[in-house]
Write a protein that holds these residues in place. Structure first.
Motif, short mmCIF file in Angstrom:
data_model
loop_
_atom_site.label_atom_id
_atom_site.label_comp_id
_atom_site.label_asym_id
_atom_site.label_seq_id
_atom_site.Cartn_x
_atom_site.Cartn_y
_atom_site.Cartn_z
N THR A 246 49.19 20.58 15.37
CA THR A 246 48.24 19.53 15.00
C THR A 246 47.15 19.39 16.06
OG1 THR A 246 49.57 17.81 16.09
CG2 THR A 246 49.99 18.22 13.75
N GLU A 247 46.01 18.88 15.61
CA GLU A 247 44.88 18.60 16.51
C GLU A 247 44.33 17.22 16.20
OE1 GLU A 247 42.03 21.70 15.94
OE2 GLU A 247 43.13 23.15 17.20
N LYS A 264 45.11 16.31 12.29
CA LYS A 264 45.19 17.28 11.20
C LYS A 264 46.22 18.35 11.55
CE LYS A 264 42.23 19.85 8.01
NZ LYS A 264 40.84 20.22 7.67
N ALA A 265 47.02 18.73 10.55
CA ALA A 265 48.05 19.76 10.73
C ALA A 265 47.59 21.08 10.13
CB ALA A 265 49.35 19.32 10.08
N GLY A 289 46.43 13.26 8.62
CA GLY A 289 47.34 12.13 8.67
C GLY A 289 46.75 11.04 9.55
N ALA A 290 47.15 9.79 9.33
CA ALA A 290 46.62 8.67 10.10
C ALA A 290 47.77 7.85 10.67
CB ALA A 290 45.73 7.80 9.22
N GLY A 291 47.56 7.28 11.86
CA GLY A 291 48.59 6.46 12.49
C GLY A 291 48.04 5.71 13.67
N GLY A 298 49.87 13.00 13.60
CA GLY A 298 50.21 14.41 13.46
C GLY A 298 51.53 14.62 12.73
N THR A 299 52.51 13.77 13.03
CA THR A 299 53.81 13.85 12.35
C THR A 299 53.65 13.66 10.85
OG1 THR A 299 54.97 13.04 14.32
CG2 THR A 299 56.13 12.85 12.21
#
Length: 412
Positions: A246-247, A264-265, A289-291, A298-299
């Motif tokens: 992921t980045e 992003k993965a 992905g968002a967190g 990334g997860t």
């Protein structure tokens, strides 16, 4: 003036809440199945008309399998596959182009929608060993005369079950924002999805034995030979190998004024059939992905990649594993007399799923050589050879070496 200030105080926290929620909604919308759900959960497109062929027809049939030695479990699997085929035929599904013994090829074509019909569900009414030594199952099945639908989970689970619940192992090199995670989210996501449909995962304790080996590292980097070696060692039908990382993504305008971030993965994964070495065409998706942290984002992105891959694999594996058409296996037999050589030729020709036997030649003190065409696999042939009193000395997917053992040879 005071009113406008109060209003701005209200708008700032509202923006901090609503913008991230809107962004998450837009991301999740990307993962909705096409042509199924639109905005506000409304179905898109016009409803399809009801087709009478989609109505299930109930039939009762028998399926049979050969008991080799004392292996009733294998005979039962064979009988269930035979029953599946018989149910299709009795319900009027046209599969006459296939030979009598090619049960798994029929199942493969059901999944591939080449056969316009499938067993939606069944129940086993009776089973056991008949007087003639064959294992039988009596089933009552509901057959739909239409191409199988991808959303019919129970029908696909039934197919996976009668294929023997193929075993799989997942080995992925995973990095999340530059660090190795405590466990692989991609491996966990794929394992959960595949086992949910009836595939069997290799025991985690067994998997630990090979995770740090050089073969495992080479397999993750794309070495097919190393992957196949691991699959054979773990007795897996499918090995899934590759990498995901992921980045960080730039701060999105929707997240301004909040603690939310996105990552992003990027994934590259291959699935290899152990029996044939065939590499399946598997998606290698890139997902956002968002967190609240880049690692958390990334997860979530990695999990989305895994779910996308699983959707592909669940349907792809039955098209390739154990359902290959006729194959040739070379058999080498030591310690045979010429009389034994002729007798074994006849025994081989009478074996279930053997379609052709070509005896290549016999020479004293040299192994006798046979080419066997079969719709089964090398393990099936090896089991039957052991039942004849032959000892297996070497075994691979397309070659079996055995020797005559005096004890038990009388069974011929």
């Amino acid at each position: 003036m005071k009113k406008s200030m109060k209003l701005s105080y209200v708008l700032i926290p509202l923006r901090g809440i609503l913008y991230p929620l809107l962004f998450m909604f837009l991301i999740s919308a990307c993962f909705l199945p096409e042509n199924k759900v639109g905005w506000a959960g409304l179905p898109t497109g016009s409803p399809s008309p009801t087709n009478k062929n989609d109505e299930a027809k109930t039939v009762t049939v028998d399926g049979v399998g050969t008991v080799i030695g004392k292996d009733r479990a294998r005979a039962r699997d064979e009988a269930l596959r035979d029953a599946y085929r018989m149910a299709l035929e009795k319900a009027g599904v046209n599969i006459s182009a296939y030979t009598e013994m090619v049960d798994l090829v029929v199942i493969k074509d059901v999944v591939n929608a080449n056969v316009e019909g499938y067993v939606k569900s069944w129940q086993i009414d009776d089973e056991g060993v008949r007087d003639d030594g064959l294992y039988y199952v009596t089933i009552t099945a509901k057959v739909v005369k239409a191409a199988i639908k991808k959303d019919d989970k129970e029908a696909l689970k039934l197919i996976i079950n009668i294929m023997g619940n193929p075993r799989f192992i997942v080995l992925v090199d995973e990095a999340n924002i530059g660090e190795d995670p405590p466990f692989s989210m991609l491996e966990a996501t794929l394992t959960e999805a595949l086992t949910g449909y009836g595939y069997h995962s290799i025991d985690p304790e067994q998997k630990k034995l090979i995770e740090e080996t050089e073969d495992a590292r080479m397999a993750k980097r794309g070495d097919t030979s190393a992957a196949l070696k691991l699959a054979m060692r773990m007795q897996a039908d499918v090995i899934i190998v590759g990498k995901v990382y992921t980045e960080k993504l730039p701060k999105h305008e929707y997240f301004e004024g909040t603690n939310w971030v996105s990552s992003k993965a990027y994934s590259t994964v291959r699935a290899i059939i152990a029996e044939t070495g065939e590499i399946l065409d598997v998606k290698s998706p890139q997902k956002p992905g968002a967190g609240l942290t880049y690692r958390d984002a990334g997860t979530k992105a990695i999990k989305q990649c895994g779910q996308d891959m699983a959707d592909d694999l669940i349907w792809n594996i039955p098209l390739h594993i154990g359902a290959s058409e006729e194959k040739t296996i070379q058999l080498l037999v030591s310690n045979l007399t010429y009389s034994d050589y002729s007798k074994l030729t006849g025994e081989l020709r009478n074996m279930r799923k053997v379609t052709y036997v070509f005896p290549r030649g016999w020479e004293k003190d040299e192994p006798a050589v046979y080419d066997i065409k079969t719709t089964g696999n090398a393990e099936d042939i090896a089991k039957r050879l052991e039942a004849l009193g032959l000892e297996i000395t070497r075994f691979s997917m397309n070659k079996i070496e055995v020797r005559k053992v005096e004890k038990g040879w009388w069974s011929w």
